[in-house]
Design an enzyme around this catalytic site. Structure first.
Site, PDB file in Angstrom:
ATOM      1  N   CYS B 136       0.874  -1.232  -0.557  1.00 47.35           N
ATOM      2  CA  CYS B 136      -0.110   0.088  -0.470  1.00 47.35           C
ATOM      3  C   CYS B 136       1.084   1.442  -0.130  1.00 47.35           C
ATOM      4  O   CYS B 136       1.551   1.125   1.179  1.00 47.35           O
ATOM      5  CB  CYS B 136      -0.601   0.330   1.460  1.00 47.35           C
ATOM      6  SG  CYS B 136      -1.822   1.738   1.415  1.00 47.35           S
ATOM      7  N   CYS B 139      -0.686   5.038   2.330  1.00 47.37           N
ATOM      8  CA  CYS B 139      -0.956   4.744   3.495  1.00 47.37           C
ATOM      9  C   CYS B 139       0.504   3.233   4.083  1.00 47.37           C
ATOM     10  O   CYS B 139       1.017   2.531   3.929  1.00 47.37           O
ATOM     11  CB  CYS B 139      -1.897   5.134   3.976  1.00 47.37           C
ATOM     12  SG  CYS B 139      -3.210   4.098   2.922  1.00 47.37           S
ATOM     13  N   SER B 140      -0.461   2.030   4.671  1.00 42.42           N
ATOM     14  CA  SER B 140      -0.357   0.820   4.700  1.00 42.42           C
ATOM     15  C   SER B 140      -1.702   0.091   4.856  1.00 42.42           C
ATOM     16  O   SER B 140      -1.786  -0.682   5.968  1.00 42.42           O
ATOM     17  CB  SER B 140       0.574   0.810   5.838  1.00 42.42           C
ATOM     18  OG  SER B 140       0.495   1.201   7.325  1.00 42.42           O
ATOM     19  N   CYS B 141      -2.737   0.337   4.155  1.00 43.81           N
ATOM     20  CA  CYS B 141      -3.759  -1.402   3.852  1.00 43.81           C
ATOM     21  C   CYS B 141      -3.195  -2.461   4.267  1.00 43.81           C
ATOM     22  O   CYS B 141      -2.058  -2.801   3.282  1.00 43.81           O
ATOM     23  CB  CYS B 141      -4.412  -0.578   2.875  1.00 43.81           C
ATOM     24  SG  CYS B 141      -4.825   0.567   2.368  1.00 43.81           S
TER      25      CYS B 141
END
Lengths: 92, 231, 112
Positions: B136, B139-141
């Protein structure tokens, strides 16, 4: 035949989910995902319309040109319909 | 969701306070079987005060209950890569389940009894000539409702920037050197979907049970930065 | 004059960076609580994960480089709750001051 699309080369400020590195790049729709609430409105606590969401597949050659590690490797990303337009070129 | 600078995340919470667990660890052990990190006896920070204040204000105003918070922590702690491993092992042994997983990974995960909440999950299959990698960049999905919270490296600037541009170099750092004739497919989780890699079943596992197969499925093999273990 | 290419700091796909750092940490109780608060606020309709991301992005790159993941999250959760009118800034300020007076550690201050 898969639909070819281009990510709009827009650079608005604020919260968007179309990555900068994909803007202006062309790919093919890998699948349609249905309608989802627009994060550009949700992010500001606003009532949000739904927008169609697509998975679009790009080749690494399209994204990085001669610098691509392997030109035929691919990158898939989810993009909302309002960030997509018809591609200017046609698939070979 | 965001990401962590490699040099700053969590490092300033103590690592060396093994002497005193204190009276405040009543909420038990972490899912990995370790005590919660020993933050409770280090100096109270501005951000910890903010967490306490926000939590108390939400409770005082009747928006959230303390029990809901405890239950949510428990539910999140119960999620781990073993859930994903069970899904993968089922797909390896049951072709009809595998077809359902590739068609709708959320429904297939729920079918196995996993509480994944509203997670929209897509499974992508590694084959003899295709390797999938999840990232991701914005962001950090992460498929946290199936696999639990992401590893720290998944949230770093280095992984987020490079996985889309030089995935093969990144994979080599993880010990995975893919042949040139393997197609790498990178998936950037930019919107509402989350991704699970369905790794290829290792050779020499024909006699293993589903449970034994699940033990071969690592977290990284389901993100695409690794391969399943060999029996 | 300074022009700008329009790429926001958090939108980092394809930029240059060094090796992926492999070390990992377990999460502290206060961090798990922040995570739980975010999930519950979403479930209760107080704000969305998109609102969380917007606040994190607006904090800027310096916050990303300076503060830890859940430090930034609690700041973004708070920002959204203030905007949603769940409580006022002065209530937060008073509560944070009261919490500081409870004791010098998280363990002593965590429960009112």
């Amino acid at each position: 035949m898969a639909e070819r699309v281009r990510v709009k080369a827009l650079t608005p400020p604020g919260h968007v989910r179309a990555p900068w590195y994909l803007r202006g790049r062309e790919g093919v729709v890998e699948r349609s995902l249905g309608n989802f609430h627009n994060p550009e409105q949700l992010a500001y606590g606003l009532p949000a319309e739904t927008k169609p969401l697509y998975r679009v597949r790009f080749t690494m050659a399209e994204l990085w040109g001669p610098a691509a590690e392997n030109p035929t490797d691919t990158l898939d990303a989810e993009l909302y319909g309002h960030w997509l337009e018809k591609a200017r070129t046609h698939a070979a | 969701m965001p990401h962590d600078h490699p040099d700053h995340d969590h490092d300033h919470h103590d690592h060396d306070h093994d002497h005193d667990h204190g009276p405040f660890h009543h909420e038990g052990m972490s899912p990995s079987g370790h005590p919660y990190r020993h933050d409770n006896d280090s100096p109270l920070t501005y951000w910890q005060r903010m967490e306490i204040a926000v939590r108390e204000l939400l409770i005082d105003k009747g928006r959230i209950t303390a029990a809901e918070i405890a239950n949510q922590i428990e539910a999140m702690d119960a999620r781990s890569p073993t859930n994903g491993a069970a899904v993968v092992a089922r797909a390896w042994t049951d072709p009809a389940f595998k077809a359902r997983l590739l068609h709708d990974a959320s429904a297939a995960s729920r079918e196995m009894g996993f509480d994944i909440g509203p997670l929209n999950l897509i499974a992508v299959e590694n084959t003899a000539d295709t390797h999938n990698l999840i990232v991701c960049t914005l962001c950090s999905c992460y498929p946290r409702n199936l696999l639990g919270l992401p590893p720290d490296w998944y949230k770093t600037r280095a992984y987020r920037t490079r996985a889309v541009r030089e995935p093969r170099a990144v994979l080599r750092e993880f010990g995975l050197d893919l042949p040139a004739n393997t197609t790498v497919r990178v998936h950037d989780s930019t919107a509402d979907m989350r991704y699970l890699v369905l790794p290829a079943r290792p050779a020499g596992t024909d006699t293993l049970t589903e449970r034994e197969l699940a033990a071969l499925v690592t977290r990284d093999s389901m993100i695409g930065t690794g391969l399943p273990l060999r029996p | 004059m300074t022009d700008w290419d329009g790429r926001r700091w958090h939108d980092m796909g394809g930029q240059a960076a060094g090796p992926v750092p492999m070390e990992s940490h377990d999460f502290a109780l206060w961090e798990k609580r922040v995570d739980a608060l975010m999930v519950l606020c979403g479930q209760k309709g107080l704000f969305t994960v998109d609102g969380l991301r917007r606040a994190l992005e607006d904090m800027g790159e310096e916050a990303f480089e300076t503060y830890s993941y859940y430090e930034r999250w609690i700041a973004a959760v708070n920002q959204n709750l203030i905007e949603a009118g769940v409580y006022a800034t002065e209530e937060l300020a008073a509560r944070m001051a009261e919490i500081a007076a409870r004791g010098p550690t998280y363990g002593e201050a965590q429960d009112g």
